[in-house]
Design a protein around this motif. Structure first.
Motif, PDB file in Angstrom:
ATOM      1  N   LYS A 163       0.835  -1.205   0.000  1.00 40.60           N
ATOM      2  CA  LYS A 163       0.000   0.000   0.000  1.00 40.60           C
ATOM      3  C   LYS A 163       0.871   1.256   0.000  1.00 40.60           C
ATOM      4  O   LYS A 163       2.067   1.214   0.306  1.00 40.60           O
ATOM      5  CB  LYS A 163      -0.906   0.004   1.237  1.00 40.60           C
ATOM      6  CG  LYS A 163      -1.735  -1.262   1.421  1.00 40.60           C
ATOM      7  CD  LYS A 163      -2.688  -1.494   0.275  1.00 40.60           C
ATOM      8  CE  LYS A 163      -3.569  -2.720   0.527  1.00 40.60           C
ATOM      9  NZ  LYS A 163      -4.410  -3.054  -0.643  1.00 40.60           N
ATOM     10  N   GLU A 164       0.238   2.377  -0.309  1.00 31.36           N
ATOM     11  CA  GLU A 164       0.966   3.639  -0.418  1.00 31.36           C
ATOM     12  C   GLU A 164       1.538   4.112   0.913  1.00 31.36           C
ATOM     13  O   GLU A 164       2.452   4.939   0.935  1.00 31.36           O
ATOM     14  CB  GLU A 164       0.060   4.722  -1.007  1.00 31.36           C
ATOM     15  CG  GLU A 164      -0.132   4.614  -2.504  1.00 31.36           C
ATOM     16  CD  GLU A 164       1.164   4.812  -3.304  1.00 31.36           C
ATOM     17  OE1 GLU A 164       2.000   5.638  -2.891  1.00 31.36           O
ATOM     18  OE2 GLU A 164       1.331   4.124  -4.322  1.00 31.36           O
ATOM     19  N   ASP A 165       1.010   3.614   2.033  1.00 31.75           N
ATOM     20  CA  ASP A 165       1.539   4.050   3.321  1.00 31.75           C
ATOM     21  C   ASP A 165       2.754   3.230   3.771  1.00 31.75           C
ATOM     22  O   ASP A 165       3.269   3.446   4.865  1.00 31.75           O
ATOM     23  CB  ASP A 165       0.452   4.005   4.396  1.00 31.75           C
ATOM     24  CG  ASP A 165      -0.112   2.605   4.618  1.00 31.75           C
ATOM     25  OD1 ASP A 165       0.279   1.670   3.891  1.00 31.75           O
ATOM     26  OD2 ASP A 165      -0.949   2.455   5.538  1.00 31.75           O
ATOM     27  N   ASN A 166       3.211   2.315   2.944  1.00 32.95           N
ATOM     28  CA  ASN A 166       4.423   1.561   3.271  1.00 32.95           C
ATOM     29  C   ASN A 166       5.594   2.527   3.429  1.00 32.95           C
ATOM     30  O   ASN A 166       5.828   3.367   2.544  1.00 32.95           O
ATOM     31  CB  ASN A 166       4.715   0.540   2.170  1.00 32.95           C
ATOM     32  CG  ASN A 166       5.953  -0.286   2.437  1.00 32.95           C
ATOM     33  OD1 ASN A 166       7.088   0.186   2.257  1.00 32.95           O
ATOM     34  ND2 ASN A 166       5.761  -1.515   2.865  1.00 32.95           N
ATOM     35  N   LEU A 169       8.100   2.613   0.499  1.00 27.16           N
ATOM     36  CA  LEU A 169       7.529   3.190  -0.712  1.00 27.16           C
ATOM     37  C   LEU A 169       7.384   4.701  -0.575  1.00 27.16           C
ATOM     38  O   LEU A 169       7.670   5.453  -1.529  1.00 27.16           O
ATOM     39  CB  LEU A 169       6.173   2.540  -0.999  1.00 27.16           C
ATOM     40  CG  LEU A 169       5.412   3.063  -2.212  1.00 27.16           C
ATOM     41  CD1 LEU A 169       6.238   2.938  -3.481  1.00 27.16           C
ATOM     42  CD2 LEU A 169       4.075   2.317  -2.364  1.00 27.16           C
ATOM     43  N   LYS A 170       6.955   5.161   0.581  1.00 27.76           N
ATOM     44  CA  LYS A 170       6.827   6.614   0.803  1.00 27.76           C
ATOM     45  C   LYS A 170       8.171   7.308   0.621  1.00 27.76           C
ATOM     46  O   LYS A 170       8.265   8.356  -0.031  1.00 27.76           O
ATOM     47  CB  LYS A 170       6.275   6.880   2.205  1.00 27.76           C
ATOM     48  CG  LYS A 170       4.794   6.541   2.365  1.00 27.76           C
ATOM     49  CD  LYS A 170       4.332   6.613   3.805  1.00 27.76           C
ATOM     50  CE  LYS A 170       4.367   8.021   4.352  1.00 27.76           C
ATOM     51  NZ  LYS A 170       3.825   8.080   5.736  1.00 27.76           N
ATOM     52  N   ARG A 173       9.237   7.477  -3.082  1.00 29.72           N
ATOM     53  CA  ARG A 173       8.552   8.537  -3.821  1.00 29.72           C
ATOM     54  C   ARG A 173       9.112   9.908  -3.441  1.00 29.72           C
ATOM     55  O   ARG A 173       9.254  10.788  -4.307  1.00 29.72           O
ATOM     56  CB  ARG A 173       7.054   8.456  -3.560  1.00 29.72           C
ATOM     57  CG  ARG A 173       6.412   7.159  -4.070  1.00 29.72           C
ATOM     58  CD  ARG A 173       4.957   7.374  -4.438  1.00 29.72           C
ATOM     59  NE  ARG A 173       4.269   6.136  -4.773  1.00 29.72           N
ATOM     60  CZ  ARG A 173       4.336   5.527  -5.946  1.00 29.72           C
ATOM     61  NH1 ARG A 173       5.105   6.035  -6.908  1.00 29.72           N
ATOM     62  NH2 ARG A 173       3.662   4.413  -6.178  1.00 29.72           N
ATOM     63  N   GLN A 174       9.436  10.102  -2.155  1.00 28.52           N
ATOM     64  CA  GLN A 174      10.025  11.375  -1.727  1.00 28.52           C
ATOM     65  C   GLN A 174      11.361  11.625  -2.424  1.00 28.52           C
ATOM     66  O   GLN A 174      11.684  12.749  -2.808  1.00 28.52           O
ATOM     67  CB  GLN A 174      10.227  11.376  -0.215  1.00 28.52           C
ATOM     68  CG  GLN A 174       8.939  11.472   0.591  1.00 28.52           C
ATOM     69  CD  GLN A 174       9.163  11.235   2.073  1.00 28.52           C
ATOM     70  OE1 GLN A 174      10.304  11.230   2.546  1.00 28.52           O
ATOM     71  NE2 GLN A 174       8.076  11.037   2.823  1.00 28.52           N
ATOM     72  N   VAL A 179       9.412   3.883  -9.471  1.00 23.97           N
ATOM     73  CA  VAL A 179       8.714   2.803  -8.784  1.00 23.97           C
ATOM     74  C   VAL A 179       7.928   1.994  -9.814  1.00 23.97           C
ATOM     75  O   VAL A 179       7.156   2.552 -10.598  1.00 23.97           O
ATOM     76  CB  VAL A 179       7.752   3.335  -7.706  1.00 23.97           C
ATOM     77  CG1 VAL A 179       6.959   2.196  -7.078  1.00 23.97           C
ATOM     78  CG2 VAL A 179       8.526   4.093  -6.636  1.00 23.97           C
ATOM     79  N   LYS A 181       5.369  -1.393 -10.268  1.00 27.68           N
ATOM     80  CA  LYS A 181       4.663  -2.559  -9.760  1.00 27.68           C
ATOM     81  C   LYS A 181       5.315  -3.795 -10.367  1.00 27.68           C
ATOM     82  O   LYS A 181       5.925  -3.725 -11.441  1.00 27.68           O
ATOM     83  CB  LYS A 181       3.177  -2.515 -10.133  1.00 27.68           C
ATOM     84  CG  LYS A 181       2.369  -1.482  -9.362  1.00 27.68           C
ATOM     85  CD  LYS A 181       0.886  -1.611  -9.693  1.00 27.68           C
ATOM     86  CE  LYS A 181       0.061  -0.644  -8.852  1.00 27.68           C
ATOM     87  NZ  LYS A 181      -1.382  -0.768  -9.143  1.00 27.68           N
ATOM     88  N   ASP A 253      -5.790  -6.766 -10.042  1.00 27.44           N
ATOM     89  CA  ASP A 253      -5.275  -5.400 -10.203  1.00 27.44           C
ATOM     90  C   ASP A 253      -5.007  -5.066 -11.678  1.00 27.44           C
ATOM     91  O   ASP A 253      -4.242  -4.171 -11.986  1.00 27.44           O
ATOM     92  CB  ASP A 253      -3.990  -5.241  -9.373  1.00 27.44           C
ATOM     93  CG  ASP A 253      -3.563  -3.792  -9.208  1.00 27.44           C
ATOM     94  OD1 ASP A 253      -4.444  -2.928  -9.170  1.00 27.44           O
ATOM     95  OD2 ASP A 253      -2.344  -3.528  -9.132  1.00 27.44           O
TER      96      ASP A 253
END
Length: 550
Positions: A163-166, A169-170, A173-174, A179, A181, A253
């Protein structure tokens, strides 16, 4: 970085593209001693110095002053480049895999390492798969933390479950890291080869593993990533020297829409993943999009008897070349003279009414006749002689966790199976009846996902008629919300199975299940653990117990 290509002097840029693959219509420039291509479509400028593996070109670069070499491309002046298909070149590139323990993710990571990439990553649980990645040189951390992501990472690959809150992963992206899949990276990889993608609600891993086995035995050296260990190949993935790349294509997905194969196969289509799709019609529509993603001059191999696959065949018949397989002689590839010998099938294979020859299969279940026909159709369209394919089919003995014989103790047989959908459960139980002729079947079924159990509850309740006793532990929690856990549970499923006239009970805990089996299973019985979660642990523990007492 912007470069004035026409006025720049010598420039040295240390940059390594991930793939020497499809470049399309690009413009090459010579800047000092460094060669660049510029692509209007992607607005990128990349240096082209050395393509580490041989490139296979569809067209010759027939422009003046252009020279080609086996392991590099050198271009002087400004030219339009021909389409180039190359092989994976990732040596020294650093990939970080979040969710590295999944079979597909680990297979992709292994393939990258075989091509000298640097692999780091993380997963929530230490498993044999993680141990194997570590042995091969990957640096895999247990637990997801931002500090796991190292500076200098070139790309991050995430599984569908991330999920995006990993935290990793956060941070990626910062930092602006690219990234992907898993399916996106798989698609990039497939573009470097002639791809063969096997899709369907059921049978993807078995069929793709079977096809890979046949191609490998025939000497074609296929590259492959399969969603399960193929013991005869000793792995679930491999980077080889052949032109073909075999992969299973998952519909969850819409992942398989990232794949653009030369040969696409649709084994069957049913309701599943209803936590993602709103209904069966949307699933069928998405499979149709997958079929239309075939490369030019590609071919669709499709189950001609499946009602949902038939919809796609009708919708795309003017756009795609399609060959069908099935038990009916209206299909292009079909069987005749089917017979059951000691629980395994023998049959003749026909193509458009012409007898190709006789064969047999070494994996149980009538559903595997269909899988064998799909393998035959794909292998023939990949260039193999039909006679050779039929000769090789019986050599395949299956893949990990598909009606896998774990052991026989006294006269009790222990199996492990991956079936987690009602149709798969019925097919597996029928195959067990035919192959082992047991006195009783003990089916220890672990439901996979609360959402799947709730959406398909009525169908699940009907699917255990061939089991004499069904034991249901807690539902395996994955990709579900906490609210979903409140809507259904294992006790409800056990009660629904009982209401359909079949013996079933809920037992909490793997140890307690083994206690019950030790007390009640007897000679002539088959014990099968079944499900896509960690129910295989029951088989292992039960085998240890009965082994000590035998």
């Amino acid at each position: 970085m912007k470069v004035d290509l026409l006025n720049s002097g010598p420039i040295l840029i240390r940059y390594r593209p991930f793939f020497n693959g499809y470049l399309g219509r690009s413009v090459f420039y010579n800047v000092g001693n460094v060669f660049f291509f510029y692509s209007q479509a992607s607005c990128v400028i990349l240096p082209v110095l050395l393509l580490r593996k041989e490139c296979h070109r569809k067209d010759a670069m027939n422009q003046p002053n252009a020279q080609t070499y086996k392991d590099r491309i050198k271009v002087s002046g400004k030219y339009e480049a021909a389409t180039i298909h190359g092989k994976l070149s990732v040596a020294g590139t650093r990939f970080h895999f979040i969710g590295a323990g999944g079979v597909g993710m680990s297979g992709l990571a292994q393939l990258m390492m075989k091509n000298e990439a640097i692999v780091t990553g993380s997963d929530e649980t230490l498993t044999e798969v993680i141990d194997e990645l570590r042995k091969r040189g990957a640096e895999i951390t247990i637990g997801h933390r931002a500090r796991n992501l190292k500076m200098g990472t070139n790309a991050v690959v995430i599984s569908a479950a991330i999920k995006e809150d990993n935290p990793e992963l956060k941070l990626a992206r910062q930092r602006g890291y690219k990234v992907y899949k898993y399916a996106q990276m798989l698609g990039q990889l497939m573009d470097c080869y002639e791809g063969i993608a096997v899709s369907g609600t059921h049978g993807k891993s078995t069929t793709s593993g079977w096809l890979t086995y046949v191609l490998k035995e025939a000497g074609l050296e296929p590259n492959f990533i399969i969603g399960a260990l193929v013991s005869q190949l000793g792995t679930s993935s491999e980077a080889a020297d052949g032109k073909y790349f075999v992969a299973e294509a998952c519909e969850y997905d819409r992942s398989f829409l990232n794949l653009k194969p030369k040969i696409a196969c649709i084994l069957n289509i049913e309701q599943d993943h209803l936590d993602y799709y709103k209904n069966e019609d949307e699933i069928v529509e998405t499979f149709g999009e997958f079929a239309l993603g075939l490369k030019p001059e590609g071919i669709l191999i499709a189950n001609g008897q499946d009602k949902n696959v038939a919809k796609i065949i009708r919708r795309t018949e003017r756009q795609l070349l399609c060959k069908t397989f099935g038990l009916d002689d209206n299909c292009n590839f079909y069987p005749g003279n089917i017979s059951l010998d000691d629980g395994l099938y023998t049959f003749d294979v026909y193509h458009n009414g012409t007898l190709l020859g006789a064969t047999r299969i070494s994996v149980p279940g009538k559903h595997n006749i269909l899988n064998a026909l799909a393998v035959t159709a794909m292998a023939v369209n990949a260039g193999l002689e039909a006679e050779l394919v039929l000769e090789l089919l019986p050599g395949f003995t299956g893949i990990d966790r598909r009606l896998m014989l774990k052991g026989q103790f006294g006269q009790i047989t222990v199996l492990d199976d991956y079936a987690h959908h009602p149709t798969e459960i019925r097919a597996s139980l029928q195959a067990i009846k035919q192959r082992y002729r047991p006195r009783r079947i003990w089916c220890i079924f672990q439901p996979h996902q609360y959402s799947r159990t709730r959406f398909l509850l009525d169908d699940f309740a009907e699917s255990f008629k061939l089991a004499d006793i069904t034991i249901v532990p807690d539902i395996y929690f994955v990709r579900d919300s906490l609210s979903a856990k409140k809507e259904v549970n294992a006790q409800i499923l056990a009660e629904r199975i009982q209401a359909n006239g079949n013996e079933a009970l809920f037992i909490d805990g793997f140890g307690a299940i083994c206690d019950y089996l030790q007390t009640n299973a007897a000679d002539g019985d088959v014990v099968v653990t079944m499900g896509a979660g960690d129910i295989w642990k029951v088989a292992d523990e039960y085998i240890q117990r009965v082994g000590r007492n035998s």
